[in-house]
Write a protein that holds these residues in place. Structure first.
Motif, mmCIF file in Angstrom:
data_model
loop_
_atom_site.group_PDB
_atom_site.id
_atom_site.type_symbol
_atom_site.label_atom_id
_atom_site.label_comp_id
_atom_site.label_asym_id
_atom_site.label_seq_id
_atom_site.Cartn_x
_atom_site.Cartn_y
_atom_site.Cartn_z
ATOM 1 N N PHE A 152 0.816 -1.204 0.000
ATOM 2 C CA PHE A 152 0.000 0.000 0.000
ATOM 3 C C PHE A 152 0.858 1.266 0.000
ATOM 4 O O PHE A 152 1.856 1.354 0.720
ATOM 5 C CB PHE A 152 -0.925 0.008 1.216
ATOM 6 N N LYS A 153 0.447 2.235 -0.801
ATOM 7 C CA LYS A 153 1.169 3.505 -0.870
ATOM 8 C C LYS A 153 1.135 4.270 0.444
ATOM 9 O O LYS A 153 2.065 5.003 0.767
ATOM 10 C CB LYS A 153 0.565 4.380 -1.974
ATOM 11 N N ASN A 154 0.039 4.129 1.204
ATOM 12 C CA ASN A 154 -0.104 4.912 2.433
ATOM 13 C C ASN A 154 0.620 4.299 3.622
ATOM 14 O O ASN A 154 0.520 4.816 4.730
ATOM 15 C CB ASN A 154 -1.587 5.107 2.769
ATOM 16 N N GLY A 155 1.335 3.203 3.412
ATOM 17 C CA GLY A 155 2.089 2.612 4.503
ATOM 18 C C GLY A 155 1.355 1.552 5.286
ATOM 19 O O GLY A 155 1.913 0.993 6.234
ATOM 20 N N ASN A 156 0.098 1.268 4.937
ATOM 21 C CA ASN A 156 -0.613 0.184 5.603
ATOM 22 C C ASN A 156 0.164 -1.121 5.461
ATOM 23 O O ASN A 156 0.903 -1.322 4.500
ATOM 24 C CB ASN A 156 -2.010 0.003 5.005
ATOM 25 N N GLU A 157 -0.038 -2.000 6.429
ATOM 26 C CA GLU A 157 0.660 -3.284 6.398
ATOM 27 C C GLU A 157 0.276 -4.055 5.134
ATOM 28 O O GLU A 157 -0.893 -4.102 4.740
ATOM 29 C CB GLU A 157 0.300 -4.092 7.635
ATOM 30 N N SER A 158 1.271 -4.654 4.488
ATOM 31 C CA SER A 158 1.010 -5.377 3.248
ATOM 32 C C SER A 158 0.130 -6.596 3.511
ATOM 33 O O SER A 158 0.071 -7.120 4.623
ATOM 34 C CB SER A 158 2.327 -5.812 2.599
ATOM 35 N N LYS A 159 -0.570 -7.040 2.458
ATOM 36 C CA LYS A 159 -1.439 -8.214 2.550
ATOM 37 C C LYS A 159 -1.013 -9.236 1.518
ATOM 38 O O LYS A 159 -0.471 -8.893 0.464
ATOM 39 C CB LYS A 159 -2.904 -7.819 2.330
ATOM 40 N N LYS A 160 -1.300 -10.507 1.832
ATOM 41 C CA LYS A 160 -0.908 -11.580 0.928
ATOM 42 C C LYS A 160 -2.089 -12.529 0.724
ATOM 43 O O LYS A 160 -2.770 -12.900 1.679
ATOM 44 C CB LYS A 160 0.292 -12.340 1.490
ATOM 45 N N TYR A 161 -2.333 -12.894 -0.537
ATOM 46 C CA TYR A 161 -3.384 -13.835 -0.891
ATOM 47 C C TYR A 161 -2.801 -14.952 -1.761
ATOM 48 O O TYR A 161 -1.845 -14.735 -2.513
ATOM 49 C CB TYR A 161 -4.510 -13.147 -1.665
ATOM 50 N N LYS A 162 -3.415 -16.131 -1.675
ATOM 51 C CA LYS A 162 -3.051 -17.246 -2.542
ATOM 52 C C LYS A 162 -3.967 -17.236 -3.754
ATOM 53 O O LYS A 162 -5.187 -17.162 -3.622
ATOM 54 C CB LYS A 162 -3.191 -18.567 -1.784
ATOM 55 N N LEU A 163 -3.381 -17.303 -4.941
ATOM 56 C CA LEU A 163 -4.150 -17.362 -6.177
ATOM 57 C C LEU A 163 -4.538 -18.813 -6.421
ATOM 58 O O LEU A 163 -3.701 -19.656 -6.762
ATOM 59 C CB LEU A 163 -3.328 -16.806 -7.342
ATOM 60 N N ALA A 164 -5.827 -19.126 -6.219
ATOM 61 C CA ALA A 164 -6.306 -20.498 -6.343
ATOM 62 C C ALA A 164 -6.455 -20.892 -7.805
ATOM 63 O O ALA A 164 -6.494 -20.042 -8.702
ATOM 64 C CB ALA A 164 -7.638 -20.651 -5.609
ATOM 65 N N ALA A 165 -6.593 -22.192 -8.037
ATOM 66 C CA ALA A 165 -6.714 -22.698 -9.397
ATOM 67 C C ALA A 165 -7.965 -22.174 -10.091
ATOM 68 O O ALA A 165 -7.982 -22.015 -11.320
ATOM 69 C CB ALA A 165 -6.715 -24.230 -9.376
ATOM 70 N N ASN A 166 -9.029 -21.903 -9.319
ATOM 71 C CA ASN A 166 -10.269 -21.404 -9.918
ATOM 72 C C ASN A 166 -10.265 -19.891 -10.104
ATOM 73 O O ASN A 166 -11.268 -19.301 -10.502
ATOM 74 C CB ASN A 166 -11.472 -21.816 -9.062
ATOM 75 N N GLY A 167 -9.142 -19.242 -9.807
ATOM 76 C CA GLY A 167 -9.016 -17.807 -10.007
ATOM 77 C C GLY A 167 -9.358 -16.966 -8.801
ATOM 78 O O GLY A 167 -9.139 -15.746 -8.809
ATOM 79 N N ASN A 168 -9.880 -17.571 -7.725
ATOM 80 C CA ASN A 168 -10.185 -16.824 -6.503
ATOM 81 C C ASN A 168 -8.913 -16.491 -5.745
ATOM 82 O O ASN A 168 -7.863 -17.130 -5.939
ATOM 83 C CB ASN A 168 -11.121 -17.634 -5.598
ATOM 84 N N LEU A 169 -8.994 -15.494 -4.882
ATOM 85 C CA LEU A 169 -7.884 -15.129 -4.013
ATOM 86 C C LEU A 169 -8.235 -15.557 -2.589
ATOM 87 O O LEU A 169 -9.263 -15.137 -2.044
ATOM 88 C CB LEU A 169 -7.626 -13.619 -4.064
ATOM 89 N N GLU A 170 -7.407 -16.390 -1.989
ATOM 90 C CA GLU A 170 -7.665 -16.920 -0.665
ATOM 91 C C GLU A 170 -6.707 -16.303 0.341
ATOM 92 O O GLU A 170 -5.504 -16.182 0.095
ATOM 93 C CB GLU A 170 -7.516 -18.447 -0.668
ATOM 94 N N SER A 171 -7.246 -15.883 1.497
ATOM 95 C CA SER A 171 -6.435 -15.217 2.514
ATOM 96 C C SER A 171 -5.373 -16.166 3.059
ATOM 97 O O SER A 171 -5.546 -17.392 3.066
ATOM 98 C CB SER A 171 -7.330 -14.735 3.658
ATOM 99 N N THR A 172 -4.281 -15.591 3.513
ATOM 100 C CA THR A 172 -3.197 -16.380 4.106
ATOM 101 C C THR A 172 -2.967 -16.019 5.565
ATOM 102 O O THR A 172 -2.066 -16.568 6.204
ATOM 103 C CB THR A 172 -1.884 -16.170 3.323
ATOM 104 N N ALA A 173 -3.755 -15.079 6.113
ATOM 105 C CA ALA A 173 -3.601 -14.667 7.516
ATOM 106 C C ALA A 173 -4.960 -14.262 8.057
ATOM 107 O O ALA A 173 -5.877 -13.920 7.306
ATOM 108 C CB ALA A 173 -2.607 -13.505 7.635
ATOM 109 N N GLY A 174 -5.102 -14.288 9.379
ATOM 110 C CA GLY A 174 -6.346 -13.885 10.025
ATOM 111 C C GLY A 174 -7.442 -14.915 9.802
ATOM 112 O O GLY A 174 -7.188 -16.079 9.467
ATOM 113 N N ILE A 175 -8.687 -14.492 10.004
ATOM 114 C CA ILE A 175 -9.819 -15.376 9.771
ATOM 115 C C ILE A 175 -9.963 -15.599 8.271
ATOM 116 O O ILE A 175 -9.990 -14.667 7.483
ATOM 117 C CB ILE A 175 -11.111 -14.775 10.352
ATOM 118 N N LYS A 176 -10.061 -16.878 7.865
ATOM 119 C CA LYS A 176 -10.034 -17.229 6.449
ATOM 120 C C LYS A 176 -11.166 -16.547 5.681
ATOM 121 O O LYS A 176 -12.314 -16.531 6.116
ATOM 122 C CB LYS A 176 -10.147 -18.745 6.298
#
Length: 467
Positions: free
Chosen positions: A86-110
């Motif tokens: 993020f440009k504003n300095g917010n903590e970065s986020k990470k997602y897994k790119l699933a085979a069906n094209g969805n983005l799945e969370s990698t941290a916190g509540i799924k």
């Protein structure tokens, strides 16, 4: 206890992350819902909206008029992991790119982000906006021209729509593009025609008001919603709830959105007495100095010094052990040191430091609570909100029905409020204080965790010196 001043200090030195996108790239708008807990209302839903572009940038503020070009940050894709910076300095986020094209969370509540579609037609249906808290596009300083809000919206698939309990702040003018800033409100049902375009919808009301917003669709076998101006409207099964389509809309008097004055509210003095009893009472009054050390989002460390007797405040910010910033206020004079350069504080910066004395546990101190006693108490659900002013600046306490201290908010002049939520209370020297504070100015979120706190430490001249 003095962490209310941390947000604006740390925002000054949060770095902007940029990166070139790596192949493959993502293109399109993804939406999803993330659950989280707050002491305000328990379990909450954060509706997430992200527009990814093939050039490696993204935007999460689709309620802005420039949403198609606005950039919130950059992303990379490597080994099917999507990293958002993020440009504003917010903590970065990470997602897994699933085979069906969805983005799945990698941290916190799924949670999962699904891709929504640009459409030129939409099947008939009633859509309802569900309550949720939003982390994007609030307090950004960008005018949300064309902001539309309604509990229900009905599309008849023939180019007509109707709403209930609606309010439109729109772009007015003719449908071909002439625009004049305007406002339309009506206490009751509204209706008109709609036209779908390239990720947008144009709503034309019966009185000629036009509002253009971002618009995407997710079919019933997926999310079953429309995304209107970054708001989630889910399809309702009961078609009987649809507002009536009318051929014309008359303009009534401006809707009165003010609530009746709450009755049976406790007096400020009563709230103060209950809070003091829970969080330390006379032990709070014994405080003369405080030294608090905390870690803050972004791998930053902060040491905050408070001298109540002499009205002195100092905050030192470090990152990876390196001193980045000092802000200090001595009565009505203050200065800032950054990267070897010292300069005076502006009046707003002085006010912001001063307001840290009148929030949290410190604000309950007998030497500091006179403004609290002048406040106005109102209801917020089952909780109490007390609002008061220090000079021209507003301070708010959120107090639970059990007289627990849930949070604070303040605003300097007419700027968007800074909000702090208190968690993980602990006790020392007869004083109960929050070990964790979650802060936001509407654009940025910071979490501060107290690692040590000293009550009534001896502060020498060296404690207040210029580096």
């Amino acid at each position: 206890m003095t962490k209310n001043l941390l947000l604006f200090l740390c925002l000054l030195i949060v770095k902007t992350f940029t990166s070139c996108a790596q192949s493959p790239v993502i293109n399109g708008v993804y939406v999803g819902a993330e659950l989280y807990n707050t002491p305000f209302d328990g379990m909450q839903i954060n509706n997430i909206v992200i527009s990814f572009r093939s050039d490696g940038t993204f935007n999460n503020a689709l309620n802005q008029t420039d949403w198609k070009t606005k950039t919130s940050g950059s992303y990379t894709v490597k080994n099917n992991l999507v990293q958002l910076m993020f440009k504003n300095g917010n903590e970065s986020k990470k997602y897994k790119l699933a085979a069906n094209g969805n983005l799945e969370s990698t941290a916190g509540i799924k949670h999962t982000l699904h891709k929504v579609k640009k459409v030129t037609t939409i099947p008939a249906g009633v859509y309802e906006k569900r309550n949720a808290s939003s982390s994007g596009g609030i307090g950004t300083g960008m005018p949300a021209v064309g902001a539309f809000s309604s509990d229900l919206i009905y599309f008849d698939a023939k180019g007509n729509f109707s709403t209930d309990r609606s309010s439109v702040v729109g772009i007015t003018g003719d449908a071909t593009g002439g625009t004049v800033g305007g406002r339309f409100e009506k206490d009751g049902k509204t209706s008109g025609t709609y036209k779908l375009g390239d990720g947008e919808i144009t709503l034309t009301f019966g009185n000629g008001t036009i509002a253009r917003q971002s618009f995407f669709y997710s079919p019933p076998n997926e999310e079953d919603l429309v995304l209107l101006n970054a708001e989630f409207y889910f399809r309702k099964e009961d078609e009987n709830e649809k507002p009536a389509i009318t051929q014309r809309t008359t303009v009534g008097a401006k809707t009165n959105t003010s609530k009746p004055v709450a009755t049976g509210m406790p007096a400020p003095a009563s709230l103060l007495t209950q809070l003091r009893a829970q969080y330390g009472g006379e032990n709070i009054d014994k405080l003369t100095t405080v030294r608090e050390t905390a870690t803050v989002t972004g791998n930053m460390q902060v040491i905050a010094l408070t001298d109540i007797v002499n009205n002195r405040i100092r905050a030192e910010v470090r990152q990876n052990g390196k001193l980045l910033l000092i802000k200090q206020l001595n009565k009505n004079e203050g200065w800032q040191w950054m990267n070897g350069t010292k300069k005076p504080l502006t009046q707003d910066e002085q006010d912001e430091l001063t307001l840290s004395l009148y929030q949290g546990i410190l604000g309950l101190h007998k030497k500091l609570n006179s403004s609290f006693l002048t406040g106005t108490v109102s209801a917020s659900g089952n909780d109490y909100v007390i609002t008061f002013y220090r000079n021209k600046n507003k301070v708010i306490y959120l107090v639970g029905s059990d007289y627990s201290l849930k949070g604070n908010a303040y605003s300097i002049n007419s700027a968007p409020p800074n909000i702090s939520i208190y968690k993980d209370f602990t006790k020392a020297n007869g004083i109960t204080y929050p070990a964790t504070t979650e802060s936001s100015d509407g654009k940025n979120k910071l979490v501060s965790n107290t690692t040590s706190i000293e009550f009534n430490p001896v502060l020498t001249d060296d404690s207040w010196k210029i580096p």
